[in-house]
Design a protein around this motif. Structure first.
Motif, short mmCIF file in Angstrom:
data_model
loop_
_atom_site.label_atom_id
_atom_site.label_comp_id
_atom_site.label_asym_id
_atom_site.label_seq_id
_atom_site.Cartn_x
_atom_site.Cartn_y
_atom_site.Cartn_z
N ILE A 1 0.84 -1.23 0.15
CA ILE A 1 0.05 -0.05 0.04
C ILE A 1 1.00 1.08 0.18
O ILE A 1 1.64 1.48 0.67
CB ILE A 1 -0.96 -0.06 1.25
N PRO A 2 0.67 2.15 -1.05
CA PRO A 2 1.58 3.34 -0.95
C PRO A 2 1.57 4.42 0.29
O PRO A 2 0.51 4.23 1.04
CB PRO A 2 1.06 4.20 -2.07
N LEU A 3 2.81 4.76 0.67
CA LEU A 3 2.78 5.63 1.80
C LEU A 3 3.84 6.73 1.56
O LEU A 3 5.07 6.37 1.30
CB LEU A 3 2.84 4.83 3.22
N ASP A 4 3.28 7.94 2.01
CA ASP A 4 4.25 8.96 1.37
C ASP A 4 4.73 9.78 2.61
O ASP A 4 5.86 10.14 3.01
CB ASP A 4 3.81 10.04 0.53
N THR A 5 3.91 9.80 3.60
CA THR A 5 4.22 10.35 5.14
C THR A 5 3.60 9.80 6.21
O THR A 5 2.57 9.39 6.16
CB THR A 5 3.40 11.91 4.66
N GLU B 1 15.68 8.70 2.92
CA GLU B 1 16.53 7.80 1.91
C GLU B 1 15.36 7.14 0.89
O GLU B 1 15.55 6.93 -0.16
CB GLU B 1 17.32 6.72 2.59
N ALA B 2 14.28 6.77 1.62
CA ALA B 2 13.10 6.07 0.95
C ALA B 2 12.12 7.12 0.27
O ALA B 2 11.12 6.78 -0.13
CB ALA B 2 12.44 5.12 1.85
N HIS B 3 12.56 8.39 0.25
CA HIS B 3 11.70 9.39 -0.29
C HIS B 3 10.18 9.69 0.20
O HIS B 3 9.26 9.85 -0.25
CB HIS B 3 11.79 9.38 -1.99
N PRO C 1 1.59 4.11 -11.62
CA PRO C 1 1.74 4.34 -10.10
C PRO C 1 2.82 3.61 -9.38
O PRO C 1 3.16 2.43 -10.01
CB PRO C 1 0.44 3.98 -9.75
N GLY C 2 3.40 4.16 -8.48
CA GLY C 2 4.36 3.62 -7.56
C GLY C 2 3.92 3.47 -6.12
O GLY C 2 2.90 3.96 -5.92
N MET C 3 5.02 3.39 -5.36
CA MET C 3 4.72 3.05 -3.98
C MET C 3 4.79 4.35 -3.07
O MET C 3 4.60 4.51 -2.11
CB MET C 3 5.68 1.99 -3.30
N THR C 4 5.61 5.64 -3.94
CA THR C 4 5.43 6.74 -3.55
C THR C 4 5.35 7.82 -4.53
O THR C 4 5.40 7.51 -5.66
CB THR C 4 6.87 7.06 -2.85
#
Length: 996
Positions: free
Chosen positions: A371-375, A410-412, A873-876
């Motif tokens: 599941i994508p997660l940015d923050t 590092e993982a953006h 679409p990507g994970m971030t």
């Protein structure tokens, strides 16, 4: 004691689980395996519940803290004046004298026509009228006291500044006309193109007193108005309600005043309500920072304001639709701040992440679940004893933070912590408080609010007795910047250690009335709440509507627990007493604590100082909060924006405040506050986001799955799917409730993956919408009537919504449903396509269409006539931005479509380079028109065209014959692939054409 034992036994059983499988497990059970598998957990997890009252911080022992008496926050019982006998009947209004008219406006003196009526204050005998023809579509009507005793908002550009103070051009050609009668003074504003009356006081008297102003406009029959925020309400306000504007720390009060204050409304009229027989829109702003009631009645709208002056702005609008009116308004108050690209990703938060390890585990679990997660966000758990600008030295040590933040970067991915508005007031008798520089530095710099006698105003918030920065003090930004910087040094040696700020409690909230901490700082820290979610007697037994059917046995267990808890905590209820219906007397001094007119404040017993920073708190220049009460959050937001910009020059600050005001969007985004895990709150988040987009704050969204109470798999599945189509997308829940991260339930995980795949693919479209909002003031998240303004049936339609002008989303908003009804606006000239199947929708005008909606599916449709830029679409968001491009061309029935793409570095206030791409599809040819120097290096992978009536004989890209395409006759879909080699320099490095 017996009740306590029963409750403890009940909780220890750990047998409530509102998931897909009801399972009796030990209270500490919480497992997660991998994506696509069924996960298990309990309603009462060890990290959220405890049969003690020890608090959440490992360094905090509540038992040693004295407790603030909760009665200090009760307030005096006050009856709202709009419910009492009206006292303004004998007021006679004003007449006009000494008129001066020019090409730029009208000036005159207004004189009281008779004796003072003292309805709710002392009448002014003379007033000044100043009408200014400011722009082509904006007129300003100002009415002021000639004694200059009233607070004049427009004279305090140091407090609030906006383009409307500077952009007056006084054009000869105007969309409006100003009219007035002299005795009694009445005025009305008309639109010149159709002679529609936009604001009309004829037959309504003006009352202007030191603590009460009454201004009334006549309204058309069955009027449609939107705005007057912030409140929980449907989209259209209706004509039998009272809106109160007074900042208030209250979670989701239906129809009550809440965190923000926006005295603006949009009125939309349909053909039968206008002189021209065409639909039209206009807007009205009564610019005031003072409390008010706004009475919406069958044939009039009436402002009842408890101070200040009249600064009325009418935006003429017209038949071009509500988007143009909103654009004009937002340009006047300040265009929205441009957000960083990563903010469009998914955000995860909760109150109850007790240490860095739990944050790391959440991030890891999202990765495992695919599941994508940015923050990732932190609530007050990270603080030392809940004090601003501190870090708990055990659970959130600086060394742990450095490692955690470094791994995220590092993982953006990104990190956003909470900052509360109030600062802990150090105990002078406690040596350990000596190093709390945010307090001592603020005292030294003299930037905290004072009592009228000059002493520090000391309220009470989470850490105990607190002081409040004076955010109109010219020195406060420097203080705030230094506090943010020194705090960040505890987290990291480089950069800030955080990527944005969550500005909470900034109404400003206080847990006692008045300066309750004066003379008591030697008691600090005190505990300001008797119980917290998850404490003894404050377990959460709330659950979404419908759980009694889907999880009947668990529902019954929860109900038993609720009854036991209620029995253990039952107290007598105090019934507010009515205020006497007596007129005010002439007075030289205002009663700001209990003004003669009592607004309908939602909080407490309607006392205006209940649970908030008091009205008599005083700024550095003597300004009382009473006059600028609704602006504290705006002041903090503006100071935070400036401070962040100094700390990270040219990086767009990401700020999420709870309390907002007119123009807050120029600095920040917004979340819709402390909602509940209820289907009703899920629904109300739709009109909430629509309204804030009308108010110039496009980056907005709710706490997905709900904040207060326990969610369940069905509600959370539906809400996670719907939330993917809100501009701001964050899952957040409270201490003491079951976990609701998207990976907890397998159905929620799958619904989230499916919806986020669409959201992340749409990121170029989302970012372009944010840019257009920033550049033009147009809303991102729209009601359907914005796009189809001639259809009266859409005036209150908010169970569906538009993302820009291309996407229509139809969420499921009720439990136990597998279908959903929706309408597809427009006549035969409008085509709609299903996002998933690409098939055209077969529907009749104004017809409700039943759509399949299994649990993990949300219906999304594309409006014909749009060219939509997409990326794999990507994970971030970072990963997505580096993936190949695609174009989805949804043709209108006549074979046309157009679109727009904006791109830049996604970070800078002033980018070094930008890119704009216009798309146009006409006569079986798609053309691009590229301008700008920002390099988009990723290639174009494919183009999909919907609505192609017949199979093409050939396809040409850049004049080269392409064989890699397929045509589906049933769907009338053309898919052109393998374009990467032809666009290896970048999908939009140059103009090109595609012909079929």
């Amino acid at each position: 004691m017996k009740t306590l034992q029963l409750l403890g036994s009940f909780l220890a059983a750990g047998c409530i689980y509102f998931g897909q499988v009801a399972t009796a497990l030990p209270a500490s059970t919480s497992t997660f395996t991998s994506a696509g598998t069924t996960t298990t957990g309990t309603a009462f997890e060890s990290d959220a519940y405890s049969l003690s009252d020890e608090g959440t911080s490992t360094s905090t022992s509540w038992r040693a803290w004295p407790t603030l008496d909760p009665k200090l926050d009760v307030g005096r019982a006050v009856a709202p004046s709009f419910n009492l006998t009206y006292l303004g009947s004998s007021c006679t209004g004003y007449k006009v004298m000494n008129v001066s008219e020019s090409s730029t406006g009208v000036q005159a003196t207004l004189q009281l026509r008779g004796d003072a009526c003292y309805a709710y204050g002392t009448d002014y005998k003379y007033l000044q009228l100043n009408v200014s023809y400011e722009t082509e579509d904006r007129i300003h009507v100002g009415i002021y006291d000639t004694d200059r005793k009233q607070f004049r908002f427009s004279e305090r550009e140091d407090i609030w500044d906006a383009p409307l103070y500077h952009d007056a051009s006084y054009p000869k050609d105007r969309k409006y006309a100003f009219h007035y009668n002299e005795d009694p003074f009445e005025f009305w504003v008309t639109r010149t193109s159709d002679n529609d009356t936009l604001f009309d006081t004829r037959g309504q008297k003006l009352i202007f007193e030191d603590q009460y102003i009454e201004l009334t406009t006549n309204m058309v029959q069955n009027y449609n108005i939107y705005g007057l925020a912030e409140t929980i309400h449907g989209l259209r306000l209706g004509n039998n309600i009272t809106r109160t504007l007074w900042t208030n720390d209250e979670a989701s009060p239906l129809d009550g005043n809440m965190y923000g204050n926006h005295p603006f409304y949009l009125e939309h009229r349909y053909a039968n309500q206008t002189n021209s027989g065409k639909a039209s829109s206009h807007g009205v702003l009564l610019l005031s920072s003072t409390g008010m009631d706004i009475l919406l009645r069958e044939d009039y709208l009436q402002y009842r304001v408890i101070g200040g002056v009249v600064d009325l702005y009418v935006f003429a609008g017209g038949s071009n639709g509500p988007k143009d009116t909103i654009s004009s308004y937002v340009n006047a108050i300040g265009l929205p701040a441009m957000q960083q690209y990563w903010t469009l990703g998914f955000h995860q938060c909760r109150w109850g992440y007790q240490n860095i390890s739990q944050l790391e585990e959440v991030v890891e679990n999202y990765e495992k679940a695919g599941i994508p997660l940015d923050t990732i966000w932190s609530d007050i758990d990270y603080m030392y004893k809940w004090r601003d600008f501190t870090i708990d030295p055990i659970s959130y040590s600086g060394e742990q933070f450095r490692t955690f933040f470094g791994n995220l970067s590092e993982a953006h991915k990104h990190y956003v912590p909470i900052v509360d508005a109030a600062v802990y007031a150090a105990n002078p008798s406690n040596k350990s408080d000596d190093t709390y520089y945010p307090f001592y530095n603020g005292v030294e710099e003299d930037i905290f609010l004072k009592n009228p006698d000059g002493s520090l105003y000391i309220g009470a918030v989470w850490p105990g007795y607190t002081v409040f920065p004076d955010f109109i003090n010219p020195n406060v930004t420097e203080y705030w910047k230094n506090a943010l910087y020194n705090w960040s040094r505890q987290m990291t040696d480089e950069g800030l250690g955080y990527d944005g700020l969550w500005l909470d409690m900034n109404e400003a909230s206080s847990f006692c009335i008045g300066s309750c901490g004066t003379g008591k700082l030697d008691q600090n820290p005190i505990r300001t709440q008797v119980t917290l979610p998850g404490d003894m007697y404050d377990y959460s037994f709330e659950f979404p509507e419908g759980t009694e059917y889907t999880n009947a046995s668990e529902y019954q267990v929860a109900m038993q627990g609720q009854k036991l808890q209620d029995a253990a905590t039952s107290t007598a209820v105090v019934i507010p007493t009515a205020s006497p219906s007596t007129k005010a007397k002439k007075s030289e001094d205002r009663n700001i604590n209990y003004p003669p007119y009592a607004i309908d404040n939602e909080q407490g017993n309607h006392d205006i100082s209940t649970h908030v920073l008091g009205v008599n708190a005083t700024s550095y220049d003597g300004t009382a909060r009473y006059d600028i009460f609704n602006m504290f959050g705006y002041g903090e937001t503006k100071a935070s924006y400036k401070a962040m910009l100094e700390l990270a020059p040219n990086v767009r600050p990401f700020l999420i405040p709870r309390s907002t005001f007119v123009g807050s969007g120029a600095y920040a985004a917004h979340w819709l506050g402390d909602n509940h895990s209820k289907w009703s709150n899920m629904f109300f988040s739709i009109p909430g986001a629509m309204i804030f987009n009308m108010l110039g704050i496009p980056m907005v969204g709710p706490d997905v799955c709900g904040f207060i109470g326990n969610s369940n798999y069905e509600l959370c599945s539906r809400w996670m799917a719907m939330g993917a189509f809100f501009p701001f997308y964050r899952n957040h829940n409270t201490l003491g409730a079951i976990s609701q991260e998207a990976y907890i339930w397998s159905s929620v995980a799958e619904a989230s993956r499916r919806a986020m795949k669409i959201r992340y693919a749409m990121l170029p479209y989302w970012y372009t919408l944010l840019y257009q909002a920033h550049a033009e003031g147009t809303p991102v998240f729209r009601p359907m009537f914005f796009e189809f303004p001639d259809e009266p049936s859409l005036s209150d339609a908010s169970r569906q919504f538009m993302v820009g002008d291309a996407f229509l989303v139809t969420p499921v908003l009720e439990p136990n449903m597998t279908t959903v009804d929706g309408v597809f606006p427009g006549d035969n000239s409008t085509a709609w396509y299903d996002w998933y199947s690409h098939e055209a929708v077969n529907r009749q005008y104004n017809q409700n269409v039943t759509l399949d909606a299994p649990l993990e599916h949300i219906n999304v449709h594309i409006r014909g006539g749009n060219v939509i830029p997409l990326q794999e679409p990507g994970m971030t968001t970072f990963e997505t931005r580096n993936n190949p491009w695609a174009l989805l061309v949804a043709l209108s029935p006549n074979g046309n479509a157009d679109g727009f793409l904006y791109a830049d570095d996604g970070v800078s206030i002033t980018p070094n380079a930008t890119l704009s791409v216009s798309f146009s599809a006409l006569n079986n040819t798609l053309s691009t028109y590229v301008s700008g120097t920002y390099a988009v290096e990723q290639p174009l992978a494919n183009v999909t065209v919907l609505g192609v009536s017949s199979a093409p004989q050939s396809v040409f890209f850049k004049g080269q014959n392409i064989s890699s395409y397929e045509y589906n006759n049933d769907k009338q879909e053309l898919v052109i692939t393998n374009l990467a080699n032809l666009t290896s320099q970048g999908a939009f490095s140059q103009n090109w054409t595609l012909t079929w």
